[in-house]
Design an enzyme around this catalytic site. Structure first.
Site, mmCIF file in Angstrom:
data_model
loop_
_atom_site.group_PDB
_atom_site.id
_atom_site.type_symbol
_atom_site.label_atom_id
_atom_site.label_comp_id
_atom_site.label_asym_id
_atom_site.label_seq_id
_atom_site.Cartn_x
_atom_site.Cartn_y
_atom_site.Cartn_z
ATOM 1 N N LYS A 1 1.691 -14.913 -11.562
ATOM 2 C CA LYS A 1 0.344 -14.140 -12.160
ATOM 3 C C LYS A 1 -0.572 -15.216 -12.372
ATOM 4 C CE LYS A 1 1.010 -10.133 -10.528
ATOM 5 N NZ LYS A 1 0.856 -9.698 -9.242
ATOM 6 N N ALA B 1 0.781 -1.105 -0.077
ATOM 7 C CA ALA B 1 0.195 0.066 -0.156
ATOM 8 C C ALA B 1 0.781 1.275 0.048
ATOM 9 C CB ALA B 1 -1.011 0.062 1.222
ATOM 10 N N GLY B 2 2.124 1.013 -0.071
ATOM 11 C CA GLY B 2 3.087 2.257 -0.036
ATOM 12 C C GLY B 2 3.038 3.133 -1.100
ATOM 13 N N TYR C 1 7.502 -13.962 -13.259
ATOM 14 C CA TYR C 1 6.285 -13.021 -13.025
ATOM 15 C C TYR C 1 4.799 -13.674 -13.667
ATOM 16 C CZ TYR C 1 3.633 -8.694 -13.070
ATOM 17 O OH TYR C 1 2.668 -7.678 -12.489
HETATM 18 N N1 LIG Z 1 2.083 -1.463 -13.060
HETATM 19 C C1 LIG Z 1 1.499 -2.369 -13.770
HETATM 20 O O1 LIG Z 1 1.433 -2.039 -15.154
HETATM 21 C C2 LIG Z 1 0.862 -3.694 -13.266
HETATM 22 C C3 LIG Z 1 0.229 -4.370 -14.441
HETATM 23 C C4 LIG Z 1 -0.195 -5.753 -13.953
HETATM 24 C C5 LIG Z 1 -0.097 -6.066 -12.580
HETATM 25 N N2 LIG Z 1 0.437 -5.454 -11.857
HETATM 26 C C6 LIG Z 1 0.428 -5.593 -10.175
HETATM 27 O O2 LIG Z 1 -0.089 -4.788 -9.205
HETATM 28 C C7 LIG Z 1 0.393 -4.792 -8.128
HETATM 29 C C8 LIG Z 1 1.080 -3.550 -7.866
HETATM 30 O O3 LIG Z 1 1.856 -3.034 -8.757
HETATM 31 P P1 LIG Z 1 2.275 -1.596 -8.777
HETATM 32 O O4 LIG Z 1 2.635 -1.071 -10.125
HETATM 33 O O5 LIG Z 1 1.644 -0.429 -8.039
HETATM 34 O O6 LIG Z 1 3.830 -1.736 -8.192
HETATM 35 P P2 LIG Z 1 4.781 -0.722 -7.207
HETATM 36 O O7 LIG Z 1 6.448 -1.347 -7.539
HETATM 37 O O8 LIG Z 1 4.763 0.639 -7.917
HETATM 38 O O9 LIG Z 1 4.290 -0.971 -5.902
HETATM 39 C C9 LIG Z 1 4.637 -2.214 -5.347
HETATM 40 C C10 LIG Z 1 4.634 -2.150 -3.692
HETATM 41 O O10 LIG Z 1 4.564 -3.345 -3.301
HETATM 42 C C11 LIG Z 1 5.544 -3.213 -2.189
HETATM 43 N N3 LIG Z 1 6.214 -4.666 -1.784
HETATM 44 C C12 LIG Z 1 7.161 -5.140 -2.398
HETATM 45 N N4 LIG Z 1 7.562 -6.471 -1.933
HETATM 46 C C13 LIG Z 1 6.937 -6.513 -0.973
HETATM 47 C C14 LIG Z 1 6.870 -7.651 0.095
HETATM 48 N N5 LIG Z 1 7.767 -8.581 0.270
HETATM 49 N N6 LIG Z 1 5.754 -7.318 1.228
HETATM 50 C C15 LIG Z 1 5.165 -6.219 1.078
HETATM 51 N N7 LIG Z 1 5.218 -5.340 0.260
HETATM 52 C C16 LIG Z 1 6.106 -5.610 -0.702
HETATM 53 C C17 LIG Z 1 6.811 -2.046 -2.464
HETATM 54 O O11 LIG Z 1 7.386 -1.608 -1.221
HETATM 55 C C18 LIG Z 1 5.630 -1.027 -3.255
HETATM 56 O O12 LIG Z 1 5.307 -0.386 -2.274
HETATM 57 C C19 LIG Z 1 1.775 -5.858 -8.494
HETATM 58 O O13 LIG Z 1 1.153 -7.003 -7.772
HETATM 59 C C20 LIG Z 1 2.129 -5.938 -9.919
HETATM 60 O O14 LIG Z 1 2.535 -7.227 -10.171
HETATM 61 C C21 LIG Z 1 0.968 -4.015 -11.937
#
Ligand SMILES: NC(=O)c1ccc[n+]([C@@H]2O[C@H](COP(=O)([O-])OP(=O)(O)OC[C@H]3O[C@@H](n4cnc5c(N)ncnc54)[C@H](O)[C@@H]3O)[C@@H](O)[C@H]2O)c1
Length: 253
Positions: A158, A14-15, A154
């Site tokens: 997923k 959630a950060g 990944y």
């Molecule tokens: N951004 C995209 O295009 C996209 C596309 C498909 C799926 N997703 C999925 O959506 C989710 C969020 O993605 P995002 O783009 O916001 O990523 P991001 O990298 O911006 O944020 C991910 C957050 O997860 C936290 N995190 C990482 N490892 C952790 C752990 N072991 N325990 C607790 N927290 C942890 C990080 O500190 C960060 O705050 C992910 O699961 C990602 O795979 C993202």
């Protein structure tokens, strides 16, 4: 009255990015939100925003791949808020590489954070949800679950999230708990921007290029995903379970 009034939501990762947008969107809908992340500094900023919205939150340091951390965070949630209604399995990392260059460590890291993290958080959360005979589990899959070059770890994680979602729906449905997954396409977050930079590309150019390939002619914003997560986490989505909702500006990215 918001759609999540009276509910307590536990959002991992959630950060920042999608997790932060989801936490804020849920607070707008009246939920009290637990901000769980390894990055608590980011969570503190989200917590301040939630306070401005007039809702409450709790920041917990939690590595979703560590069962002790997860158990402690869930226990803390229930002792602070007295209940746990919604779990969003969102925390994620990337360790992209072509198969022949992918290390065992990069495979394990991605599988542990995404897939094992979902297993650990869902197992810990359902114990409380079953007692309440109510729960909503929403997990983040990805269009990469369908296969993506350089993302064997990944993509497998997923796709695993999709199978685990359907299984949770079957096992937990009779106990008042639904489980669904959202599979985003290209979303503008630090995750996608870092990937572009790692490839020596300008993130804005990558976004402009990607937009041309997406039917709605733009990439997604974290709030596009948060909106769908919020619906799946609401009471009115009670007859939707075991579904994977692709949110990609078209049928696929
Ligand atoms: N951004 C995209 O295009 C996209 C596309 C498909 C799926 N997703 C999925 O959506 C989710 C969020 O993605 P995002 O783009 O916001 O990523 P991001 O990298 O911006 O944020 C991910 C957050 O997860 C936290 N995190 C990482 N490892 C952790 C752990 N072991 N325990 C607790 N927290 C942890 C990080 O500190 C960060 O705050 C992910 O699961 C990602 O795979 C993202």
């Amino acid at each position: 009255m918001g759609r999540l009034e009276g509910r307590v939501a536990f959002v991992t990762g959630a950060g920042r990015g999608i997790g932060a947008a989801t936490a804020l969107r849920m607070a707008e809908e009246g939920a009290r939100v637990v901000l769980a992340d390894i990055d608590t500094a980011g969570c503190q900023e989200v917590a301040a925003e939630i306070e401005r919205l007039g809702s409450e939150s709790l920041v917990v340091r939690c590595n979703v791949a560590d069962s002790g951390n997860v158990q402690e965070a869930m226990d803390q949630t229930v002792s602070y808020f007295g209940q746990l209604d919604i779990l969003v399995n969102n925390a994620g990392v990337l360790r992209d590489n072509l198969l022949f260059k992918m290390s065992e460590e990069d495979w394990d890291t991605v599988m542990n954070v995404h897939l094992k993290g979902m297993f650990l958080c869902s197992r810990a959360a359902q114990a409380h949800m079953v007692k309440q005979k109510y729960g909503r589990i929403v997990s983040l899959s990805s269009v990469s679950a369908l296969g993506n070059r350089g993302q064997s770890n990944y993509s497998a994680a997923k796709a695993g999230i999709q199978g685990l979602t359907r299984t949770l729906a079957i096992e937990l449905g009779p106990l008042g708990i639904t489980a669904n997954a959202v599979a985003p396409g290209f979303i503008d977050t630090e995750m996608t921007r870092t990937t572009a930079r790692r490839q020596g590309l300008n993130p804005d150019d990558v976004i402009a290029q990607a937009s041309k390939m997406i039917p709605v002619r733009r990439v997604g914003q974290p709030r596009d995903i948060a909106n769908v997560i919020c619906f799946l986490a609401s009471e009115e989505a009670g007859f939707v379970s075991g579904q994977i909702i692709y949110v990609a500006g078209g049928p696929r990215s």
